[in-house]
Scaffold this active site. Sequence first.
Site, PDB file in Angstrom:
ATOM      1  N   ASP A  31      -1.672   2.269 -53.911  1.00  0.00           N
ATOM      2  CA  ASP A  31      -1.276   2.763 -55.239  1.00  0.00           C
ATOM      3  C   ASP A  31      -2.027   1.969 -56.304  1.00  0.00           C
ATOM      4  O   ASP A  31      -2.190   0.749 -56.184  1.00  0.00           O
ATOM      5  CB  ASP A  31       0.247   2.590 -55.410  1.00  0.00           C
ATOM      6  N   LEU A  33      -0.958   1.634 -59.301  1.00  0.00           N
ATOM      7  CA  LEU A  33       0.050   1.126 -60.252  1.00  0.00           C
ATOM      8  C   LEU A  33      -0.253   1.579 -61.677  1.00  0.00           C
ATOM      9  O   LEU A  33      -0.512   0.769 -62.568  1.00  0.00           O
ATOM     10  CB  LEU A  33       0.192  -0.404 -60.159  1.00  0.00           C
ATOM     11  N   ILE A  58      -7.552   5.728 -56.228  1.00  0.00           N
ATOM     12  CA  ILE A  58      -8.190   6.748 -55.372  1.00  0.00           C
ATOM     13  C   ILE A  58      -9.466   7.301 -56.005  1.00  0.00           C
ATOM     14  O   ILE A  58     -10.207   8.036 -55.362  1.00  0.00           O
ATOM     15  CB  ILE A  58      -7.222   7.899 -54.985  1.00  0.00           C
ATOM     16  N   THR A 130       2.432  20.977 -54.890  1.00  0.00           N
ATOM     17  CA  THR A 130       3.552  21.521 -55.667  1.00  0.00           C
ATOM     18  C   THR A 130       3.607  23.047 -55.579  1.00  0.00           C
ATOM     19  O   THR A 130       2.572  23.699 -55.380  1.00  0.00           O
ATOM     20  CB  THR A 130       3.390  21.113 -57.152  1.00  0.00           C
ATOM     21  N   ASP A 131       4.806  23.604 -55.784  1.00  0.00           N
ATOM     22  CA  ASP A 131       4.922  25.066 -55.844  1.00  0.00           C
ATOM     23  C   ASP A 131       4.353  25.611 -57.160  1.00  0.00           C
ATOM     24  O   ASP A 131       4.175  26.820 -57.310  1.00  0.00           O
ATOM     25  CB  ASP A 131       6.380  25.522 -55.650  1.00  0.00           C
ATOM     26  N   GLU A 132       4.037  24.708 -58.112  1.00  0.00           N
ATOM     27  CA  GLU A 132       3.509  25.175 -59.397  1.00  0.00           C
ATOM     28  C   GLU A 132       2.128  25.807 -59.241  1.00  0.00           C
ATOM     29  O   GLU A 132       1.672  26.510 -60.146  1.00  0.00           O
ATOM     30  CB  GLU A 132       3.471  24.028 -60.410  1.00  0.00           C
ATOM     31  N   TYR A 157      -1.995  20.449 -65.143  1.00  0.00           N
ATOM     32  CA  TYR A 157      -1.456  19.772 -63.946  1.00  0.00           C
ATOM     33  C   TYR A 157      -1.536  20.685 -62.730  1.00  0.00           C
ATOM     34  O   TYR A 157      -2.101  20.313 -61.687  1.00  0.00           O
ATOM     35  CB  TYR A 157       0.002  19.343 -64.190  1.00  0.00           C
ATOM     36  N   SER A 160      -4.992  21.380 -61.504  1.00  0.00           N
ATOM     37  CA  SER A 160      -5.622  20.256 -60.786  1.00  0.00           C
ATOM     38  C   SER A 160      -5.053  20.147 -59.374  1.00  0.00           C
ATOM     39  O   SER A 160      -5.780  19.832 -58.423  1.00  0.00           O
ATOM     40  CB  SER A 160      -5.438  18.948 -61.567  1.00  0.00           C
ATOM     41  N   LYS A 161      -3.768  20.422 -59.214  1.00  0.00           N
ATOM     42  CA  LYS A 161      -3.179  20.367 -57.858  1.00  0.00           C
ATOM     43  C   LYS A 161      -3.702  21.538 -57.013  1.00  0.00           C
ATOM     44  O   LYS A 161      -3.968  21.376 -55.813  1.00  0.00           O
ATOM     45  CB  LYS A 161      -1.646  20.400 -57.934  1.00  0.00           C
TER      46      LYS A 161
END
Length: 349
Positions: A31, A33, A58, A130-132, A157, A160-161
């Site tokens: 992570d 952070l 990442i 995500t389901d979005e 968002y 991008s996912k």
Amino acid sequence: MKLLITGGAGFIGSAVVRLAVSRGHEVVNVDALTYAACLENVATVADSPLYAFEQADIRDRAALDRVFAAHKPDVVMHLAAESHVDRSIDGPGDFIETNITGTYNMLEAARSYWVAQGKPANFRFHHISTDEVFGSLPNDPSVMFTEDTAYDPRSPYSASKASSDHLVRAWAETYGLPVVLTNCSNNYGPYHFPEKLIPVVILNALAGKDLPIYGKGDNIRDWLYVEDHADALLLVVQKGELNRSYNIGGENERTNLELVKTLCAILDQKRPKDSGSYSDQITFVTDRPGHDARYAIDPSRIRDELGWRPSVTVEEGLEKTVQWYLDNEAWWRPLQARAGVGQRLGVKA
Ligand SMILES: NC(=O)c1ccc[n+]([C@@H]2O[C@H](COP(=O)([O-])OP(=O)(O)OC[C@H]3O[C@@H](n4cnc5c(N)ncnc54)[C@H](O)[C@@H]3O)[C@@H](O)[C@H]2O)c1
């Protein structure tokens, strides 16, 4: 099993870390952070010999290669992401870099590690999404998101996912990387960062502040208790079929207004006000630009193929969540001082 979990200092990642260690798995938590992270989320396992932490971004491929070489994980669970839709409206750049380029780096680092290890048969790259990505549904209970629903993201968002999901599938098709994907609905529960709807409502209520509801409060979400989600994710990474995606929902659709009223009723019982109800503090504010009307998950695949169902109703989960916030002020109070928390974001569009 040794799991490399990205985003393990965040809300859902930390629930997965805690559950995995409690079940005897080795965990490497990777992570960067960011503002959304809190190492307190994993304090209960931090001293376990099964747990290791690596502060790495990442977006930094060399750092990822180092982490893979040092820890030699059996599987990867990739949760690190910029996750707040309102922030994605004000500043989409971080979402593109972390969610898209960061996932690309994770795929490449995982692929080169997997090849160097001789392509072990049990290796998995589990991408948490995500389901979005599926867009918005009408208010009709017969229509739900299935794994075959066409992608139609609406916010920076979710776009991008969606991009990251496509990259993961492409790496499976093109390079044979063994992947599984999950797309889940809205999570809630302990350690939820205090910029998201449920903690905002609980903490504003206790502070005597307005409880902001976007638009008319008629947007519908399917609420998934985070500890149920962590359980489902550990099942999918072990038993999910290769190159397959699974939708994970809470089987608990509620409008935002219903949800907030339930929270107020729980607080009225647990911490009664001197007079009146917390619901008197509800106020309606300008809607989020492009606010999706309804998300709903058809849970058939994960239920029928892997035998998984959520363990709590949203009312039971909210009761536990409210109690957790009442008992853990030392966790949430300092987080309220972080940049942007407590402010209305995402109205600049
Ligand atoms: N919260 C939800 O309701 C929900 C719903 C569906 C899907 N998801 C997905 O689940 C995952 C976890 O969501 P969350 O709510 O726990 O998010 P979160 O914002 O609470 O945590 C994200 C974590 O990722 C870390 N991170 C961010 N950028 C990073 C980077 N560049 N390098 C390394 N680490 C970085 C942060 O430090 C943080 O610890 C995300 O991929 C999100 O898209 C969340």
